[in-house]
Scaffold this active site. Structure first.
Site, PDB file in Angstrom:
ATOM      1  N   ARG A  60     -12.893  -9.086   1.464  1.00 56.27           N
ATOM      2  CA  ARG A  60     -11.446  -8.965   1.102  1.00 56.27           C
ATOM      3  C   ARG A  60     -10.413 -10.176   1.382  1.00 56.27           C
ATOM      4  O   ARG A  60      -9.395 -10.388   0.699  1.00 56.27           O
ATOM      5  CB  ARG A  60     -11.008  -7.641   2.272  1.00 56.27           C
ATOM      6  CG  ARG A  60     -11.645  -6.431   1.643  1.00 56.27           C
ATOM      7  CD  ARG A  60     -10.931  -5.792   0.822  1.00 56.27           C
ATOM      8  NE  ARG A  60      -9.672  -5.617   0.532  1.00 56.27           N
ATOM      9  CZ  ARG A  60      -9.101  -4.519   1.270  1.00 56.27           C
ATOM     10  NH1 ARG A  60      -9.494  -3.564   1.908  1.00 56.27           N
ATOM     11  NH2 ARG A  60      -7.610  -4.641   1.097  1.00 56.27           N
TER      12      ARG A  60
ATOM     13  N   ARG B 208       1.011  -1.149   0.083  1.00 59.85           N
ATOM     14  CA  ARG B 208      -0.056   0.041  -0.059  1.00 59.85           C
ATOM     15  C   ARG B 208       0.849   1.179   0.058  1.00 59.85           C
ATOM     16  O   ARG B 208       1.619   1.383   1.018  1.00 59.85           O
ATOM     17  CB  ARG B 208      -0.907   0.000   1.264  1.00 59.85           C
ATOM     18  CG  ARG B 208      -1.665   1.298   1.359  1.00 59.85           C
ATOM     19  CD  ARG B 208      -2.904   1.340   2.588  1.00 59.85           C
ATOM     20  NE  ARG B 208      -3.763   0.545   1.964  1.00 59.85           N
ATOM     21  CZ  ARG B 208      -5.148   0.405   2.321  1.00 59.85           C
ATOM     22  NH1 ARG B 208      -5.415   0.950   3.594  1.00 59.85           N
ATOM     23  NH2 ARG B 208      -5.867  -0.319   2.119  1.00 59.85           N
TER      24      ARG B 208
ATOM     25  N   CYS C  19     -15.906   0.698   0.833  1.00 62.25           N
ATOM     26  CA  CYS C  19     -14.988   0.224   1.292  1.00 62.25           C
ATOM     27  C   CYS C  19     -14.492   0.164   2.478  1.00 62.25           C
ATOM     28  O   CYS C  19     -13.759  -0.606   3.245  1.00 62.25           O
ATOM     29  CB  CYS C  19     -13.833   0.603   0.094  1.00 62.25           C
ATOM     30  SG  CYS C  19     -13.539   2.206   0.138  1.00 62.25           S
TER      31      CYS C  19
ATOM     32  N   ASP D 209     -17.525   6.331  -1.283  1.00 59.64           N
ATOM     33  CA  ASP D 209     -16.280   6.208  -0.564  1.00 59.64           C
ATOM     34  C   ASP D 209     -16.210   7.519  -0.015  1.00 59.64           C
ATOM     35  O   ASP D 209     -16.618   8.560  -0.141  1.00 59.64           O
ATOM     36  CB  ASP D 209     -15.072   6.044  -1.579  1.00 59.64           C
ATOM     37  CG  ASP D 209     -13.699   5.741  -0.948  1.00 59.64           C
ATOM     38  OD1 ASP D 209     -13.671   5.417   0.345  1.00 59.64           O
ATOM     39  OD2 ASP D 209     -12.698   5.845  -1.753  1.00 59.64           O
TER      40      ASP D 209
ATOM     41  N   HIS E 273      -7.166   0.820  -6.218  1.00 61.36           N
ATOM     42  CA  HIS E 273      -7.512  -0.292  -4.960  1.00 61.36           C
ATOM     43  C   HIS E 273      -8.100  -1.619  -5.739  1.00 61.36           C
ATOM     44  O   HIS E 273      -9.392  -1.967  -5.333  1.00 61.36           O
ATOM     45  CB  HIS E 273      -8.388   0.435  -4.243  1.00 61.36           C
ATOM     46  CG  HIS E 273      -8.350  -0.156  -2.815  1.00 61.36           C
ATOM     47  ND1 HIS E 273      -7.690  -1.347  -2.413  1.00 61.36           N
ATOM     48  CD2 HIS E 273      -9.195   0.175  -1.761  1.00 61.36           C
ATOM     49  CE1 HIS E 273      -7.922  -1.415  -1.095  1.00 61.36           C
ATOM     50  NE2 HIS E 273      -8.627  -0.629  -0.798  1.00 61.36           N
TER      51      HIS E 273
ATOM     52  N   GLN F  74      -9.796  -4.403  -3.423  1.00 56.24           N
ATOM     53  CA  GLN F  74     -11.461  -3.965  -2.736  1.00 56.24           C
ATOM     54  C   GLN F  74     -12.202  -4.229  -3.973  1.00 56.24           C
ATOM     55  O   GLN F  74     -13.472  -4.763  -3.701  1.00 56.24           O
ATOM     56  CB  GLN F  74     -11.250  -2.642  -2.478  1.00 56.24           C
ATOM     57  CG  GLN F  74     -12.603  -1.875  -2.047  1.00 56.24           C
ATOM     58  CD  GLN F  74     -12.897  -2.608  -0.598  1.00 56.24           C
ATOM     59  OE1 GLN F  74     -12.169  -2.645   0.218  1.00 56.24           O
ATOM     60  NE2 GLN F  74     -13.946  -3.266  -0.532  1.00 56.24           N
TER      61      GLN F  74
HETATM   62  N1  NVA Z   1     -10.150   6.233  -1.399  1.00 53.58           N
HETATM   63  C1  NVA Z   1     -10.108   5.887   0.145  1.00 53.58           C
HETATM   64  C2  NVA Z   1     -10.083   4.552  -0.019  1.00 53.58           C
HETATM   65  C3  NVA Z   1      -9.695   3.909   1.456  1.00 53.58           C
HETATM   66  C4  NVA Z   1      -9.809   2.193   1.591  1.00 53.58           C
HETATM   67  C5  NVA Z   1      -8.292   6.281   0.209  1.00 53.58           C
HETATM   68  O1  NVA Z   1      -7.496   6.166  -0.533  1.00 53.58           O
HETATM   69  O2  NVA Z   1      -8.183   6.550   1.369  1.00 53.58           O
END
Ligand code: NVA
Length: 315
Positions: free
Chosen positions: A296, A102, A268, A225, A129, A132
């Site tokens: 997940r 990440r 998510c 989101d 992502h 997800q």
């Molecule tokens: N768009 C959000 C997703 C978190 C899982 C972020 O990047 O923080």
């Protein structure tokens, strides 16, 4: 040797994505039958950004597959600062069978993949992502049946990682993907074009609109989101303040009522009740967010075991 990675959703073909979703469903039904990482083999799991679900679900996934999750704090490792990403990749590639990362820029994970010589999985970047989305597709399939032809509406920040991954992963699955977002937060043009191409191939479609009601109208699944993604903390006043451009896109009970009566609600997580979603929606009967969160685990077991298998077969 060509090493396969999951850096963005369209690193998989439509058939491969469907195969991984089928594998995830099988693994969910029989959680401890796949022992691809028995040894235990090591998977390096690195975080340059905050996490809860991703650390938990990847750690559990790797353990279930018989492997060892080596969780590395990216701040401690200072990847790309203390030493180059390429050198980190070369080191990890000698001791692990896969890397899960990440991080911020997509260029960082691309560099890791270029030098690691083992599969690299994107556990969220600024742009995508994909893990997800695999979990979301599995969840939609469980609740609404076969994916091709279903309509998924995503409302909120159309320029973030979730929007981009819904576009690509949804297109690969043959969904009709609708993005409801303000004109100033459109998805990236190249991703939109790629999604339109994939959707045409799979019999789905892509719609981007600034009208949240048009986006949600008659949809099978409604997703949103956070309005402030990780790394955008200095924009919090603009994005979440009184004049938030996203306010009309909040998934309230009224907006949810524009979808099909049995539509499901996805998020998510982490969720901010009273901003992108009303408490009565996320905590209400149409919400499947806890299934989605659990999925997940199953989706990531499927993608990891698939990638490691591909790598072994190729070697
Ligand atoms: N768009 C959000 C997703 C978190 C899982 C972020 O990047 O923080």
């Amino acid at each position: 040797m060509i090493v396969r990675h999951l850096l963005r959703d369209d690193d998989l073909t439509a058939a491969e994505q469907a195969e991984i979703l089928a594998r995830a469903a099988r693994i969910k039904a029989h959680p401890f039958t796949d022992r691809t990482l028995a040894g235990p083999e090591v998977v390096a799991v690195l975080f340059d950004k905050q996490t809860l679900r991703t650390q938990v679900s990847f750690s559990a996934a790797i353990a279930h597959l018989g492997g060892f999750p080596m969780v590395i704090d990216g701040k401690l490792a200072a990847i790309g600062v203390r030493e180059s990403i390429a050198d980190v990749a070369r080191v990890l590639g000698r001791e692990a069978v896969a890397i899960v990362w990440r991080t911020h820029g997509q260029d960082r994970i691309e560099e890791m993949a270029q030098f690691a010589q083992i599969p690299v999985v994107n556990a969220l970047t600024d742009d995508f992502h994909p893990c997800q989305i695999l979990a979301d597709l599995l969840t939609i399939q469980e609740h609404r049946g076969p994916l091709p032809g279903l309509t998924l509406a995503y409302v909120g920040d159309g320029a973030n990682n979730m929007a981009h991954s819904y576009l690509l992963g949804g297109a690969l699955a043959g969904l009709h993907v609708r993005i409801g977002t303000p004109a100033a937060y459109q998805p990236r043009a190249d991703i939109l074009e790629r999604a339109r191409h994939l959707a045409a191939e799979q019999g789905g479609s892509i719609t981007v609109t600034d009208d949240p009601v048009a986006a949600v109208d008659g949809a099978d699944a409604v997703a949103t989101d956070t309005w402030v993604s990780m790394g955008q903390e200095d924009e919090v006043d603009t994005r979440k303040g009184e004049a938030s451009p996203f306010a009309p896109y909040a998934v309230t009970a009224d907006l949810m009522a524009r979808a099909k009566p049995d539509a499901i609600f996805l998020h998510c997580l982490p969720a901010y009740r009273g901003y992108e979603v009303a408490a009565e929606v996320i905590d209400g009967p149409q919400s499947v967010v806890w299934d989605e969160s659990e999925n997940r685990l199953h989706a990531q077991k499927a993608v990891l075991s698939w990638l490691v298998e591909q790598h072994r077969d190729a070697g």
